[in-house]
Design an enzyme around this catalytic site. Sequence first.
Site, PDB file in Angstrom:
ATOM      1  N   GLU A  23      20.695  39.665  41.103  1.00 45.34           N
ATOM      2  CA  GLU A  23      21.080  41.047  40.814  1.00 45.34           C
ATOM      3  C   GLU A  23      22.355  41.078  39.972  1.00 45.34           C
ATOM      4  OE1 GLU A  23      23.290  42.395  44.836  1.00 45.34           O
ATOM      5  OE2 GLU A  23      21.394  41.366  45.132  1.00 45.34           O
ATOM      6  N   LYS A  25      26.179  41.596  38.676  1.00 46.93           N
ATOM      7  CA  LYS A  25      27.518  41.548  39.293  1.00 46.93           C
ATOM      8  C   LYS A  25      28.319  42.689  38.650  1.00 46.93           C
ATOM      9  CE  LYS A  25      31.389  38.397  40.107  1.00 46.93           C
ATOM     10  NZ  LYS A  25      32.440  39.274  39.583  1.00 46.93           N
ATOM     11  N   ARG A  46      38.291  46.762  49.755  1.00 45.76           N
ATOM     12  CA  ARG A  46      38.072  45.423  50.317  1.00 45.76           C
ATOM     13  C   ARG A  46      39.382  44.792  50.760  1.00 45.76           C
ATOM     14  NH1 ARG A  46      35.203  41.005  46.647  1.00 45.76           N
ATOM     15  NH2 ARG A  46      37.171  41.203  45.538  1.00 45.76           N
ATOM     16  N   GLU A  84      30.280  48.559  45.161  1.00 48.24           N
ATOM     17  CA  GLU A  84      31.246  48.645  44.070  1.00 48.24           C
ATOM     18  C   GLU A  84      31.279  50.074  43.545  1.00 48.24           C
ATOM     19  OE1 GLU A  84      33.237  45.258  41.957  1.00 48.24           O
ATOM     20  OE2 GLU A  84      31.890  45.294  43.649  1.00 48.24           O
ATOM     21  N   LYS A 204      21.385  35.240  45.416  1.00 48.96           N
ATOM     22  CA  LYS A 204      21.463  35.151  46.880  1.00 48.96           C
ATOM     23  C   LYS A 204      20.154  34.611  47.435  1.00 48.96           C
ATOM     24  CE  LYS A 204      24.469  39.219  47.000  1.00 48.96           C
ATOM     25  NZ  LYS A 204      24.564  40.648  47.277  1.00 48.96           N
ATOM     26  N   LYS A 228      28.876  33.827  36.043  1.00 51.77           N
ATOM     27  CA  LYS A 228      29.686  34.687  35.175  1.00 51.77           C
ATOM     28  C   LYS A 228      29.203  34.570  33.733  1.00 51.77           C
ATOM     29  CE  LYS A 228      33.062  36.645  36.351  1.00 51.77           C
ATOM     30  NZ  LYS A 228      34.377  36.350  36.888  1.00 51.77           N
TER      31      LYS A 228
END
Length: 237
Positions: A23, A25, A46, A84, A204, A228
Amino acid sequence: DLMDWDRKARELSGLDEIEYCVEPKFDGASISLLYEDDIFTRGATRGDGETGDDITPNIKLIRSVPLSAAFSRYDIRQIEIRGEVLMNKHNFKKYNDKLIEEGMPPLANPRNAAAGSLRIKDKSIVSKRNLEAFLYHVSYSVKSGNNEPVTHSGMLEMLWELGFRSPKNEMKVVTGINAVIDYVNDFESKRDDLPYEIDGMVIKVNDIRLQEKLGMTSHHPRWAIAFKFKARQATSK
């Protein structure tokens, strides 16, 4: 790095191939939401991973966060969801144009705009920023039965069905690391066409019981890894 991570996960699990959920980021500000008996009760940043700031009033202003959700349908009495908060590219440009028009300095980027908004006390300023929230992880849940999904992709679908914006439409479930690599490369080529900023992909292990078996190191889960994207380059003036 992905191949090495997959090799270790296969060795620990004793499987020849693992099913993964891939998925985006999201490049925003991390939040944690708590629901009790189907009602949103608390939102927090967080922080350091254990302690964050209470931002409940500002979270309530984000339209994509339901104030109530029927988790009881899945036998869930209490649940913490992580995600997020971000500002999409269109809203960011619109907001900056307005600031410039009023003779104010524009905001640096959508990520800073979203993160700064969460701590602003003035609700009218927060409302004007048109923030959005993507929810992508269930940290824990207290259940009264066994109706909860058993895969990560199933959790994302459950959140979507209950009215949250989860990456249900952007995620892909694949088997084997080669299929993961194909998907992350394909997604990187579409990066600039997305309405929001992402800076990579998260891979994941899809089976939640296998996630639990793989466990954690002292600072990260063995069942997840971030890929990344290459840093953007430009010439400054």
